[in-house]
Motif scaffolding. Sequence first.
Motif, PDB file in Angstrom:
ATOM      1  N   CYS A 182     -14.545  51.258  56.137  1.00 23.58           N
ATOM      2  CA  CYS A 182     -13.624  51.800  57.379  1.00 23.58           C
ATOM      3  C   CYS A 182     -14.578  51.728  58.211  1.00 23.58           C
ATOM      4  CB  CYS A 182     -12.939  52.874  57.047  1.00 23.58           C
ATOM      5  SG  CYS A 182     -11.922  53.685  58.693  1.00 23.58           S
ATOM      6  N   GLN A 183     -14.053  51.386  59.773  1.00 27.27           N
ATOM      7  CA  GLN A 183     -15.188  51.289  60.729  1.00 27.27           C
ATOM      8  C   GLN A 183     -15.619  52.673  60.996  1.00 27.27           C
ATOM      9  OE1 GLN A 183     -11.898  50.918  61.136  1.00 27.27           O
ATOM     10  NE2 GLN A 183     -11.498  52.532  62.341  1.00 27.27           N
ATOM     11  N   THR A 225     -17.452  55.183  60.056  1.00 23.57           N
ATOM     12  CA  THR A 225     -18.255  55.495  59.022  1.00 23.57           C
ATOM     13  C   THR A 225     -18.736  57.081  59.145  1.00 23.57           C
ATOM     14  OG1 THR A 225     -20.034  54.437  60.657  1.00 23.57           O
ATOM     15  CG2 THR A 225     -18.969  53.059  58.680  1.00 23.57           C
ATOM     16  N   ASP A 272     -28.299  49.512  60.915  1.00 24.89           N
ATOM     17  CA  ASP A 272     -28.022  48.043  61.288  1.00 24.89           C
ATOM     18  C   ASP A 272     -26.415  48.094  61.194  1.00 24.89           C
ATOM     19  OD1 ASP A 272     -30.640  47.295  61.317  1.00 24.89           O
ATOM     20  OD2 ASP A 272     -30.559  46.897  59.307  1.00 24.89           O
ATOM     21  N   ASP A 273     -25.693  48.211  60.326  1.00 23.24           N
ATOM     22  CA  ASP A 273     -24.347  47.744  60.202  1.00 23.24           C
ATOM     23  C   ASP A 273     -23.328  48.770  60.029  1.00 23.24           C
ATOM     24  OD1 ASP A 273     -25.165  48.364  57.702  1.00 23.24           O
ATOM     25  OD2 ASP A 273     -24.296  46.659  56.626  1.00 23.24           O
ATOM     26  N   LEU A 274     -23.544  50.183  60.293  1.00 27.83           N
ATOM     27  CA  LEU A 274     -22.619  51.189  60.378  1.00 27.83           C
ATOM     28  C   LEU A 274     -22.427  51.911  61.715  1.00 27.83           C
ATOM     29  CD1 LEU A 274     -23.573  53.093  56.920  1.00 27.83           C
ATOM     30  CD2 LEU A 274     -22.073  51.030  57.187  1.00 27.83           C
ATOM     31  N   ARG A 275     -21.343  52.432  62.085  1.00 25.27           N
ATOM     32  CA  ARG A 275     -21.200  52.760  63.376  1.00 25.27           C
ATOM     33  C   ARG A 275     -21.837  54.070  63.750  1.00 25.27           C
ATOM     34  NH1 ARG A 275     -14.881  53.629  65.202  1.00 25.27           N
ATOM     35  NH2 ARG A 275     -15.509  55.907  64.902  1.00 25.27           N
ATOM     36  N   LYS A 276     -22.329  54.133  64.732  1.00 31.97           N
ATOM     37  CA  LYS A 276     -22.701  55.203  65.217  1.00 31.97           C
ATOM     38  C   LYS A 276     -21.935  56.127  66.004  1.00 31.97           C
ATOM     39  CE  LYS A 276     -25.998  52.377  65.185  1.00 31.97           C
ATOM     40  NZ  LYS A 276     -26.101  51.450  64.298  1.00 31.97           N
ATOM     41  N   ARG A 315     -20.456  63.492  76.140  1.00 31.74           N
ATOM     42  CA  ARG A 315     -19.879  62.296  75.300  1.00 31.74           C
ATOM     43  C   ARG A 315     -21.058  61.123  75.083  1.00 31.74           C
ATOM     44  NH1 ARG A 315     -16.259  65.032  72.653  1.00 31.74           N
ATOM     45  NH2 ARG A 315     -15.625  63.115  71.725  1.00 31.74           N
ATOM     46  N   GLY A 327     -10.314  60.818  62.540  1.00 28.85           N
ATOM     47  CA  GLY A 327      -8.733  60.685  62.617  1.00 28.85           C
ATOM     48  C   GLY A 327      -8.277  61.838  61.751  1.00 28.85           C
ATOM     49  N   PRO A 342      -3.391  61.060  60.655  1.00 29.82           N
ATOM     50  CA  PRO A 342      -4.512  61.101  59.875  1.00 29.82           C
ATOM     51  C   PRO A 342      -4.586  59.861  58.909  1.00 29.82           C
ATOM     52  CG  PRO A 342      -3.016  62.778  59.029  1.00 29.82           C
ATOM     53  CD  PRO A 342      -2.273  61.864  60.190  1.00 29.82           C
TER      54      PRO A 342
END
Lengths: 276, 174
Positions: free
Chosen positions: A65-66, A68, A101-105, A113, A144, A178
């Motif tokens: 899932c994006q 992360t 690298d490839d996981l969302r922050k 924010r 979510g 959710p």
Amino acid sequence: MRTVDVKQIEEAVFRLARRANFSLTDACRAALKSAKEREDGAARFALETVLENEKIAQREELPVCQDTGMCCVLFTVGREVHFEGDLTAAVNEGVRRAYRDDLRKSICDPLTRLNTGDNTPAHIHIELCAGDRVEICLLPKGFGSENMSKIFMLTPAEGRKGIVESIVGTVRLAGSRPCPPVVVGVGIGGSFDGCAYLAKKALTREIGSRHPRADVASIEEEALEKINALGIGPQGFGGRTTALSVACELAPTHIAGLPVAVNIQCHCVRCAKEVL
Amino acid sequence: MLDLTLPLTKEQRLLLLAGDCVTLSGTVYTARDCAHRRIFEALDADMVPPFPLEGAFIYYAGPCPVPKGKTSGSVGPTTSARMNVFAPRLLSLGLGGMIGKGEMSEEVARALQRFGAVYFAAIGGAGALYGNAVRSSELVAYPDLLAEGVYRLEIEKFPLVVAMDAHGGNIYRK
């Protein structure tokens, strides 16, 4: 006394964050497969897509899932363990490296924010136990579902019935938002904050497992049955499967109160554990 | 399964009914919480938004970074209800519709009907599958927002379900 270099913790957190984000737990996959057989139409399509998604995630080396998530790191630490170094810094360094690298922050200041840029800080919780083991459980928690969680300060008179209503009511109100079918972690008792922690800890239990106490297991079963009678279904498209599991954790509470915390987890259960 | 390609004419959008399973190809723009706030600030200041709204589709999503050698990171939908406060105004300015997950408000439902637009549900938790169906991804605005910025995605056969249609149909209320 056992000395543990925090570098070992950093490495373990790195491994767990990587592993958790790229696959579902075995129990979650099995629960989704069996749910698919009970559904038809758009609900079945949703579950087929989710199962296909995990295969693509593994083949293409993409996160399942994006979202992360926020890294919830739950420790159980033996009283005979001495950590050499800064444990908090080590956990955050493990997260930083895993997400580089490839996981969302996804972590930001609550008011400005402004993104922290490296998915830290992690949410760390430590429980003590006998012996010299170090257990680490890492749950990348998507928001979510976290957003749909609730805490209730019930009265003792509301009792078991009130607990079940709080659980089912929270899922009903969350509706399609959710990513159902959800997994529901419930804290019963303790204090306001301790109860919320119990709910989070309940989410680390294997899907479908029952609490060893019969009276608690019966709450889990009744709540699950009532949730699945709501008809919300996978993704809210309508159907028989609104939750895959309900897990309750308990702690003694004050004579005047009955705190109940309901922590919602989406169907994308990513939870990795390791014992050092 | 109906295969759709963007842009969709209003006539095409009016044919879609809640519950239809479709695939969608073409250009979409990602935007979520913070990007919407900025787009509204731009509109309030009579400045142009970062992409032409007429006929456009917004994908409520915040992608993972693009791994080396790939065209996109994981990019599934986020919860659309948080954008209930933004969608009606954008629809009034010509937005063709949105892609996200979960039910949107009555006010959004009325705007979809009034402007002949459509809201598609992507399958939440299928980020890798959608990322794998993105042919190119380009940052269009707000680089400081990282994943929350606006990205132009060229998508190929996104599996979607028509969730709320232009006639008041709503899969969440069936």
